[in-house]
Motif scaffolding. Structure first.
Motif, PDB file in Angstrom:
ATOM      1  N   ASP A  50       0.693   0.469  -1.677  1.00  0.00           N
ATOM      2  CA  ASP A  50      -0.445  -0.061  -2.427  1.00  0.00           C
ATOM      3  C   ASP A  50      -0.893   0.976  -3.459  1.00  0.00           C
ATOM      4  O   ASP A  50      -1.446   2.022  -3.114  1.00  0.00           O
ATOM      5  CB  ASP A  50      -1.587  -0.366  -1.450  1.00  0.00           C
ATOM      6  CG  ASP A  50      -2.832  -0.895  -2.152  1.00  0.00           C
ATOM      7  OD1 ASP A  50      -2.780  -1.123  -3.377  1.00  0.00           O
ATOM      8  OD2 ASP A  50      -3.859  -1.078  -1.476  1.00  0.00           O
ATOM      9  N   LEU A  51      -0.644   0.685  -4.731  1.00  0.00           N
ATOM     10  CA  LEU A  51      -1.079   1.568  -5.817  1.00  0.00           C
ATOM     11  C   LEU A  51      -2.222   0.946  -6.612  1.00  0.00           C
ATOM     12  O   LEU A  51      -2.483   1.334  -7.749  1.00  0.00           O
ATOM     13  CB  LEU A  51       0.083   1.885  -6.754  1.00  0.00           C
ATOM     14  CG  LEU A  51       1.202   2.755  -6.186  1.00  0.00           C
ATOM     15  CD1 LEU A  51       2.263   3.007  -7.251  1.00  0.00           C
ATOM     16  CD2 LEU A  51       0.649   4.076  -5.675  1.00  0.00           C
ATOM     17  N   SER A  52      -2.901  -0.016  -6.006  1.00  0.00           N
ATOM     18  CA  SER A  52      -3.963  -0.726  -6.714  1.00  0.00           C
ATOM     19  C   SER A  52      -5.228   0.111  -6.822  1.00  0.00           C
ATOM     20  O   SER A  52      -5.404   1.115  -6.122  1.00  0.00           O
ATOM     21  CB  SER A  52      -4.280  -2.041  -5.995  1.00  0.00           C
ATOM     22  OG  SER A  52      -4.953  -1.789  -4.773  1.00  0.00           O
ATOM     23  N   GLY A  73       3.811  -3.641  -5.926  1.00  0.00           N
ATOM     24  CA  GLY A  73       3.298  -3.473  -7.272  1.00  0.00           C
ATOM     25  C   GLY A  73       3.204  -4.705  -8.128  1.00  0.00           C
ATOM     26  O   GLY A  73       2.630  -4.655  -9.219  1.00  0.00           O
ATOM     27  N   GLU A  92      -0.332  -6.095  -9.758  1.00  0.00           N
ATOM     28  CA  GLU A  92      -1.206  -5.087  -9.173  1.00  0.00           C
ATOM     29  C   GLU A  92      -1.929  -4.320 -10.281  1.00  0.00           C
ATOM     30  O   GLU A  92      -1.295  -3.747 -11.160  1.00  0.00           O
ATOM     31  CB  GLU A  92      -0.373  -4.127  -8.328  1.00  0.00           C
ATOM     32  CG  GLU A  92      -1.167  -3.103  -7.558  1.00  0.00           C
ATOM     33  CD  GLU A  92      -0.278  -2.309  -6.609  1.00  0.00           C
ATOM     34  OE1 GLU A  92      -0.343  -2.542  -5.388  1.00  0.00           O
ATOM     35  OE2 GLU A  92       0.500  -1.466  -7.101  1.00  0.00           O
ATOM     36  N   ARG A 119      -3.715  -1.176 -11.625  1.00  0.00           N
ATOM     37  CA  ARG A 119      -3.544   0.226 -11.269  1.00  0.00           C
ATOM     38  C   ARG A 119      -4.317   1.162 -12.205  1.00  0.00           C
ATOM     39  O   ARG A 119      -4.464   0.870 -13.391  1.00  0.00           O
ATOM     40  CB  ARG A 119      -2.057   0.615 -11.330  1.00  0.00           C
ATOM     41  CG  ARG A 119      -1.165  -0.111 -10.347  1.00  0.00           C
ATOM     42  CD  ARG A 119       0.290   0.213 -10.607  1.00  0.00           C
ATOM     43  NE  ARG A 119       1.175  -0.229  -9.526  1.00  0.00           N
ATOM     44  CZ  ARG A 119       2.493  -0.083  -9.542  1.00  0.00           C
ATOM     45  NH1 ARG A 119       3.088   0.496 -10.581  1.00  0.00           N
ATOM     46  NH2 ARG A 119       3.228  -0.501  -8.520  1.00  0.00           N
ATOM     47  N   ASN A 120      -4.729   2.285 -11.631  1.00  0.00           N
ATOM     48  CA  ASN A 120      -5.300   3.361 -12.446  1.00  0.00           C
ATOM     49  C   ASN A 120      -4.216   4.300 -12.978  1.00  0.00           C
ATOM     50  O   ASN A 120      -4.488   5.125 -13.852  1.00  0.00           O
ATOM     51  CB  ASN A 120      -6.290   4.183 -11.616  1.00  0.00           C
ATOM     52  CG  ASN A 120      -7.574   3.427 -11.335  1.00  0.00           C
ATOM     53  OD1 ASN A 120      -8.026   2.639 -12.165  1.00  0.00           O
ATOM     54  ND2 ASN A 120      -8.162   3.654 -10.170  1.00  0.00           N
ATOM     55  N   LEU A 121      -3.019   4.166 -12.461  1.00  0.00           N
ATOM     56  CA  LEU A 121      -1.923   5.091 -12.746  1.00  0.00           C
ATOM     57  C   LEU A 121      -1.644   5.239 -14.235  1.00  0.00           C
ATOM     58  O   LEU A 121      -1.241   6.304 -14.710  1.00  0.00           O
ATOM     59  CB  LEU A 121      -0.667   4.601 -12.014  1.00  0.00           C
ATOM     60  CG  LEU A 121       0.631   5.377 -12.171  1.00  0.00           C
ATOM     61  CD1 LEU A 121       0.487   6.777 -11.592  1.00  0.00           C
ATOM     62  CD2 LEU A 121       1.768   4.645 -11.470  1.00  0.00           C
ATOM     63  N   ASP A 151      -3.058  -2.407 -17.689  1.00  0.00           N
ATOM     64  CA  ASP A 151      -3.109  -1.758 -16.379  1.00  0.00           C
ATOM     65  C   ASP A 151      -2.678  -2.658 -15.222  1.00  0.00           C
ATOM     66  O   ASP A 151      -2.856  -2.299 -14.062  1.00  0.00           O
ATOM     67  CB  ASP A 151      -4.511  -1.207 -16.110  1.00  0.00           C
ATOM     68  CG  ASP A 151      -5.601  -2.276 -16.100  1.00  0.00           C
ATOM     69  OD1 ASP A 151      -5.283  -3.474 -16.292  1.00  0.00           O
ATOM     70  OD2 ASP A 151      -6.778  -1.924 -15.904  1.00  0.00           O
ATOM     71  N   HIS A 201       0.454  -4.330 -13.370  1.00  0.00           N
ATOM     72  CA  HIS A 201       1.903  -4.192 -13.237  1.00  0.00           C
ATOM     73  C   HIS A 201       2.539  -5.552 -12.970  1.00  0.00           C
ATOM     74  O   HIS A 201       2.103  -6.289 -12.086  1.00  0.00           O
ATOM     75  CB  HIS A 201       2.183  -3.231 -12.075  1.00  0.00           C
ATOM     76  CG  HIS A 201       3.577  -2.747 -11.971  1.00  0.00           C
ATOM     77  ND1 HIS A 201       4.458  -3.190 -11.011  1.00  0.00           N
ATOM     78  CD2 HIS A 201       4.265  -1.830 -12.706  1.00  0.00           C
ATOM     79  CE1 HIS A 201       5.611  -2.576 -11.150  1.00  0.00           C
ATOM     80  NE2 HIS A 201       5.530  -1.736 -12.172  1.00  0.00           N
TER      81      HIS A 201
END
Length: 220
Positions: free
Chosen positions: A26-28, A64, A67, A69-71, A87, A89
């Motif tokens: 989870d990269l959310s 992902g 999703e 993401r802040n990445l 932002d 994915h």
């Protein structure tokens, strides 16, 4: 794109593990654990992955699609303008070590390929065109090694399960921990060697329709 439901399940990575054990990553923006680490730091993020593997007795992480993401705040690649920052994915990520062989999902031909250089970008990328029951679709493989683009030609035929590339490391893949960005695309429009893998919320409906969830065709 209902014809995807008729496609046989497939694999796009050839791991060296005796048994592949997957864990969801989870990269959310809702994952509070990520706030504790610098996700833009490859070493710190890889440590986070390794801890996730150990906790879940796993060796490959995935996730992902759709999703937020802040990445992507670390890179200007995702800034459409001052007011709109992409932002969300719209592909699937498979996190595994560099040099892992990447497989063609289905029979097809190379649509295009390119080294999308730059911090936060895809790095070396290959896109394959497929046809099933008269329907055209494409698969995109991003964050590859530079050597993956050697001896490639537009229109080159590939077979399902054929090794088409290997994964790159952070020195060539846009400065990420090694992983494959895998994406389904119906209409490539005018794109060659590249296609948005992250979109703004305003454009999400279009991209979810044009880029269905790859999980429906992959074996985990």
């Amino acid at each position: 794109m209902n014809f995807l439901n008729q496609l046989p399940k497939t694999q796009v990575i050839q791991s060296t593990f005796e048994k592949d054990n997957y864990v969801f990553l989870d990269l959310s923006v809702t994952n509070e654990e990520l706030a504790k680490i610098d996700v833009s730091n490859v070493s710190a993020f890889q440590d986070y992955l390794n801890a996730l593997y150990q906790k879940n007795n796993a060796n490959i992480a995935y996730g992902g699609y759709n999703e937020k993401r802040n990445l992507y705040r670390k890179s200007n690649v995702f800034k459409q303008n001052e007011a709109k920052e992409r932002d969300i994915h719209i592909g699937l990520d498979l996190w595994i070590e560099a040099e892992t062989p990447i497989l063609a999902a289905y029979d097809g031909e190379i649509h295009s390929f390119q080294n999308n250089e730059g911090y936060g970008n895809y790095g070396p990328t290959i896109i394959i065109k497929h046809e099933h029951n008269g329907e055209i679709f494409h698969t995109l493989y991003g964050h590859l090694s530079v050597k993956s683009l050697e001896n490639k030609t537009i229109g080159q035929k590939v077979k399902k399960g054929e090794i088409i590339a290997t994964l790159g490391d952070e020195s060539v893949n846009g400065n990420y921990a090694p992983h494959l960005h895998f994406q389904l695309i119906k209409d490539m429009q005018s794109h060659h060697g590249d296609y948005p893998g992250v979109c703004h919320e305003d454009d999400l409906e279009y991209y979810l329709n044009n880029c269905p969830n790859p999980e429906q065709i992959l074996i985990f």
